[in-house]
Design an enzyme around this catalytic site. Structure first.
Site, PDB file in Angstrom:
ATOM      1  N   HIS A 141     -12.255  -5.267   7.677  1.00  0.00           N
ATOM      2  CA  HIS A 141     -12.779  -5.052   6.319  1.00  0.00           C
ATOM      3  C   HIS A 141     -14.034  -4.182   6.355  1.00  0.00           C
ATOM      4  CE1 HIS A 141     -10.235  -8.602   5.809  1.00  0.00           C
ATOM      5  NE2 HIS A 141     -10.207  -8.356   4.517  1.00  0.00           N
ATOM      6  N   GLU A 155       0.823  -1.218   0.000  1.00  0.00           N
ATOM      7  CA  GLU A 155       0.000   0.000   0.000  1.00  0.00           C
ATOM      8  C   GLU A 155       0.854   1.263   0.000  1.00  0.00           C
ATOM      9  OE1 GLU A 155      -0.725  -2.714   1.639  1.00  0.00           O
ATOM     10  OE2 GLU A 155      -2.746  -3.221   0.945  1.00  0.00           O
TER      11      GLU A 155
END
Ligand SMILES: Cc1ncc(C[n+]2csc(CCOP(=O)(O)OP(=O)(O)O)c2C)c(N)n1
Lengths: 344, 322
Positions: B126, B59
């Protein structure tokens, strides 16, 4: 007068070719960087610089080689100890003095200081403090150039052995190899990350061994030897330009200063200072010049004088310039002004 | 024809790739025949060869790469696989791209798409809503579209903006929201929208909480209360004028957000209304957020962890009684 003439005559007979075609040019940038940084240190000691001063003493040979082989269109991501490389790349001295002295006319306009400067539009990326972060930024710049169809460009990013231990660095190296961009990463192991010695930084046998794991080609380098720096980094740049995989060069030196000028580096033991990697690259290069009689003594003296004059002028100019002012500052962090949030 | 919120995001990206050579999409699993964990880029890699690129699970480097490309004139769109994983890119987003224009005078036009918010069974890692974290830092624009139309036009606008945009798309809305067609133009960024008019109470919300707030307004209407519902659309910039105008009509304010309760967007709205519109308020302004725990996995827990029509209605009722 007579003496000088005699020396000139003598030197003419003995003059040899430099050990690298760009040796003298590189040496001159090193001299300029050393002169500038010594001056910055004295300004700092005199209380004339706000914030830290971080110098590249002992690393000028590696650094200059990083900047020297880059051409128009290449991307340079210098770091803390890269004054020599920045100058060789084309950064004006005024950028440095204006940033250190907080001139409103500097590239950072008082908004950021010291080594945290750059000209992104001129391909000199402006490092953030967070080590490792600029590797992937360099990768992205190279990808953009490829997207745009530019030709014959490379990127060169600098890092210390301390910064090599960040996650950001690992991610950046990996993505560079995945994207197969023409990148050279020059890592300077100056044996300390701030006060922490190598044995608490990493446990692999040799940092250059990581190159193969990343999908880079790796080379080791005695960073105290200017000729070696020019050869090894120059070749890495050539290889990147020729389309070879990304290149990692790991240079070995000792940081010949504190981490910053606030730091006396008393944690560096004397036996470390006697190691071969602790040699001062500028002195080594100068010895080569004298031994091979590459320059006359008066030329060398003149170069020193020139460097001092340039530095003095850049400092004097920046000192005369106005500092930023809080009530005249444009306190807007985005360029799309009508989308700025209002906190009035 | 009907178009979902997710399809609107895909269509916006297709249009951007078609219209602008500078655009490319960069993220995990976005390319190939796969088209992303949620299929927001399905088919795009084939239609636009070399411009929809899979990345390693990195990321930090994904955002760093986009920054470098944007400085060189590209308009990268990043897809984070889930908003939650953008925590690994916080340094690049907050410290690198967020500071760049201010420091160097060079704006960095990247768009970071964050599949955000809770859905049933997604659990602590999530489900997160990160808009308030990004809005807290200078240098970023933070969009939180709540409708199919906004999902489409705001993403197109995000890429056109010269500054970095954090585009929070809500996963719950991906399939739940449908529209007949996509608009050519939407409200400009920075303008809130009065989604429902009323005179008894103002509910200010954004993203998926708009659905819950509108459902609460329906319930309150059955009880005889007229609720005005304001959709912020972007949390930064925050259109406080539209909120104040609404509070001027209703005298009562409830802010609803899905992120955690300490600080954040709802607190920001209340702080600004309290300071600029204290005299407009007939009762203390209220807010409702998720609970101050990680987001639970089990639907029985998750459905009460986030604000929902039921507890929004209850909170509104109490406020209306004051
Ligand atoms: C990610 C990160 N953590 C901590 C720091 C604070 N810091 C600045 S320089 C430095 C040491 C860096 O060592 P190295 O990378 O070897 O470079 P050197 O200073 O030796 O040239 C540290 C710890 C930082 N800048 N970035």
């Amino acid at each position: 007068m007579l003496q000088t003439a005699q020396r000139t005559a003598k030197s003419k007979t003995k003059k040899t070719a430099p050990p690298h075609e760009r040796f003298l040019e590189a040496f001159r940038w090193m001299l300029l960087a050393r002169t500038l940084e010594e001056k910055l240190v004295s300004l700092y000691r005199g209380g004339l610089i706000t914030g830290g001063v971080y110098i590249g003493k002992g690393q000028e040979a590696v650094s200059v080689a990083c900047g020297l082989f880059l051409q128009k269109g290449d991307i340079f991501a210098p770091l803390i100890r890269d004054q020599a490389g920045r100058s060789a790349f084309g950064e004006p001295l005024l950028d440095v003095t204006r940033t250190y002295l907080g001139s409103r006319q500097g590239p950072m306009r008082g908004r950021d200081g010291n080594i945290h400067r750059g000209h992104p539009r001129k391909n000199e990326l402006a490092m953030i403090s967070h080590l490792g972060a600029m590797i992937s930024v360099t990768v992205g710049a190279l990808m953009a150039k490829r997207f745009k169809g530019d030709k014959d460009f490379i990127g060169l990013a600098c890092i210390g052995e301390g910064g090599m231990q960040t996650g950001s660095f690992h991610e950046g190296m990996n993505i560079a190899a995945v994207e197969q961009v023409p990148l050279v990463v020059v890592a300077t192991n100056n044996h300390y990350a701030y006060s922490t010695p190598n044995d608490r930084e990493f446990a692999c046998h040799d940092l250059v061994d990581r190159a193969i794991g990343y999908g880079f080609e790796g080379y080791s380098l005695d960073g105290t030897d200017l000729t070696a720096c020019l050869d090894v980094i120059g070749s890495a740049v050539k290889r990147a330009r020729a389309g070879r995989p990304p290149q990692l060069v790991v240079a070995s030196v000792l940081r010949l200063s504190g981490h910053g000028e606030h730091d006396d580096a008393s944690y560096v033991p004397d036996e470390v200072k006697r190691q071969p990697f602790a040699r001062d690259c500028l002195k080594v290069a100068e010895k080569t010049i004298v031994d091979l009689n590459l320059l006359g003594a008066e030329t060398l003296a003149q170069w020193r004088k020139d460097a001092a004059a340039q530095v003095d002028e850049a400092i004097a100019t920046a000192q005369k310039e106005a500092p930023p002012e809080g009530d005249k500052e444009d306190w807007c962090a985005i360029s799309t002004r009508d989308l700025a949030d209002s906190f009035e | 024809m009907s178009i979902t919120y997710l399809e609107a995001i895909r269509e916006a990206q297709a249009k951007l790739l078609r219209d602008d050579d500078r655009v490319f999409i960069y993220g995990q699993d976005v390319g190939g025949t796969f088209g992303g964990a949620f299929k927001a880029t399905k088919g795009l890699a084939k239609e636009f060869p070399g411009r929809v690129l899979n990345t390693p699970i990195s990321e930090d480097a994904i955002v760093g790469t986009a920054i470098g490309a944007a400085i060189q004139g590209m308009r990268p769109i990043i897809e984070m696989q889930f908003a939650d994983f953008s925590s690994l890119a916080l340094n690049q987003i907050l410290n690198n791209v967020g500071t760049h224009y201010w420091r160097t005078n060079v704006p960095v036009p990247i768009t970071v798409r964050l599949p955000s918010g809770g859905t049933k069974g997604s659990g602590p890692f999530h489900s997160q809503s990160m808009e308030s974290i990004y809005a807290h830092y200078p240098g970023l624009i933070v969009m939180t579209p709540a409708t199919v139309e906004d999902a489409y036009t705001m993403l197109i606008e995000a890429v056109a903006i010269d500054d970095p945009v954090i585009y929070c798309e809500h996963k719950y809305l991906y399939y739940h929201l449908k529209a007949d067609k996509l608009p050519d133009k939407g409200l400009p960024t920075g303008r809130a929208r009065v989604a429902r008019e009323g005179r008894d109470l103002t509910i200010v919300s954004y993203s998926a909480m708009m659905q819950e707030s509108l459902a609460a307004a329906d319930e309150l209407a059955r009880e005889g209360f007229e609720t005005e519902v304001v959709d912020l659309r972007s949390v930064k910039p925050l259109d406080i004028d539209t909120v104040l105008a609404s509070v001027a009509r209703t005298g009562r304010l409830l802010c609803v957000g899905e992120s955690f309760p300490w600080g954040g967007t709802t607190a920001e709205v209340i702080a600004r209304v309290a300071s600029a519109g204290f005299h407009l308020l007939d009762a203390g302004p209220q807010r409702l957020n998720a609970k101050d725990t990680p987001i639970p996995y089990h639907p029985n827990l998750w459905s009460v962890h986030r604000p929902n029509a039921k507890n929004i209605t209850a909170k509104a009722r109490a406020l209306l009684r004051e």
